[in-house]
Motif scaffolding. Structure first.
Motif, mmCIF file in Angstrom:
data_model
loop_
_atom_site.group_PDB
_atom_site.id
_atom_site.type_symbol
_atom_site.label_atom_id
_atom_site.label_comp_id
_atom_site.label_asym_id
_atom_site.label_seq_id
_atom_site.Cartn_x
_atom_site.Cartn_y
_atom_site.Cartn_z
ATOM 1 N N ARG A 117 -1.369 52.447 13.963
ATOM 2 C CA ARG A 117 -2.296 53.473 14.464
ATOM 3 C C ARG A 117 -3.418 53.720 13.463
ATOM 4 O O ARG A 117 -4.561 54.025 13.858
ATOM 5 N N VAL A 120 -6.349 51.478 14.343
ATOM 6 C CA VAL A 120 -6.955 51.509 15.676
ATOM 7 C C VAL A 120 -7.154 52.948 16.132
ATOM 8 O O VAL A 120 -6.670 53.895 15.505
ATOM 9 N N GLY A 121 -7.816 53.112 17.280
ATOM 10 C CA GLY A 121 -8.030 54.434 17.843
ATOM 11 C C GLY A 121 -6.859 54.912 18.671
ATOM 12 O O GLY A 121 -5.965 54.134 19.030
ATOM 13 N N ALA A 122 -6.873 56.181 19.007
ATOM 14 C CA ALA A 122 -5.765 56.790 19.748
ATOM 15 C C ALA A 122 -5.648 56.249 21.170
ATOM 16 O O ALA A 122 -4.585 56.337 21.792
ATOM 17 N N GLN A 123 -6.724 55.680 21.721
ATOM 18 C CA GLN A 123 -6.720 55.162 23.093
ATOM 19 C C GLN A 123 -6.571 53.640 23.149
ATOM 20 O O GLN A 123 -6.649 53.054 24.233
ATOM 21 N N THR A 124 -6.348 52.990 22.023
ATOM 22 C CA THR A 124 -6.293 51.532 21.981
ATOM 23 C C THR A 124 -5.064 51.009 22.719
ATOM 24 O O THR A 124 -3.942 51.459 22.456
ATOM 25 N N ASP A 157 -1.564 62.305 20.874
ATOM 26 C CA ASP A 157 -1.959 60.978 20.390
ATOM 27 C C ASP A 157 -1.348 59.961 21.343
ATOM 28 O O ASP A 157 -0.176 59.598 21.203
#
Length: 275
Positions: A117, A120-124, A157
């Motif tokens: 995490r 990367v982003g929270a929506q990846t 998240d």
């Protein structure tokens, strides 16, 4: 990064050795092969190994050391049985409060996902590659997490809540062996809730097993699993002298056909993932 890929190992002893990027030894050949096949797209993928062997290895090795003093035979076989079945029997959820092995293993998975995490982003979107007992461990981890995500909404998240889980590739998977105590048999919810419509359309749970791998099984014949598992693929893996024997169970990591199979799915998923 457009896509996150987590790789979890299965039964047997695994060294804790890391490379310069922090990837464990077991995952390094697979990561290198996937990057080669992805080409320029590899720069859009964050990889992370999920390592849990250290929870049980010390206990198993301590017992094997003491066994040297006993008048037992077939020591090589006993070692293999201890290191392989010891993992499967040691990782279980029990009611005794003092037995925390199940949670200790899950904590290592959580720590690996947290490290991923951070890249990367929270929506990846997340793809998990799970070998052998690692498929059962990740399934249990996801099941427990989904009990916390009780409503079809995005967690604070979504990535750590596994609500961006877009791909699951199980290989040499023995989940069926752990289902016979349950009625009904229910799989995890797949895919995650927090995916775009285009990513959700490409979300797949792919299960690959070598026909001679006595520890790798189809999943779709299990009750309710056909609804979430897109494909059971039989594929011989390993060199010629292992691919048609039970030794193929440990050969997925270095098999070119398996590498191509996984890379093809990542190629399919990447275009619908946004930065």
């Amino acid at each position: 990064m457009k896509l996150a890929v987590a790789i979890i190992h299965g039964i047997g002893t695994q060294p804790a050795q890391l490379d310069a990027e922090g990837h464990h030894l077991f995952a390094q050949p697979l990561i290198a092969a996937l990057r080669l096949r992805l080409g320029a797209e590899a720069d859009q993928v964050a990889f992370q190994s999920l390592y849990w062997a250290n929870v049980l290895d010390d206990r198993e090795f301590a017992y094997l050391e003491k066994l040297k003093e006993e008048p037992v035979t077939w020591r090589w076989l006993r070692r293999a049985v201890t290191l392989f079945l010891g993992d499967a029997s040691g990782y279980r959820k029990v009611s005794e409060a003092y037995d925390t092995t199940y949670q200790e293993v899950h904590q290592t998975v959580r720590q690996g996902l947290q490290a991923l995490r951070a890249k990367v982003g929270a929506q990846t979107p997340l793809v998990v590659l799970a070998h052998s007992l690692g498929g059962h461990i990740f399934s249990n981890y996801a099941w427990d997490q989904q009990q916390l995500n009780s409503t079809p909404s995005c967690a604070l998240d979504p990535f750590l809540g596994l609500e961006t889980l877009a791909g699951l590739v199980t290989f040499g998977c023995n989940i069926p062996l752990f289902t016979f105590a349950y009625n009904p048999v229910l799989p995890i919810r797949f895919p995650g809730h927090c995916l775009s419509a285009t990513v959700r359309e490409q979300a797949r749970w792919l299960n690959l097993y070598a026909p001679a791998d006595a520890l790798g099984y189809p999943l779709r014949p299990l009750p309710n699993y056909a609804a979430v598992v897109s494909e059971d693929r039989a594929m011989a893996v390993g060199p010629w002298y292992k691919r048609h024997t039970p030794l193929s169970h440990m050969e997925y990591w270095n098999d070119g056909g398996f590498h191509t199979y996984v890379a093809d799915y990542l190629h399919q998923l990447l275009p619908v993932c946004s930065d």
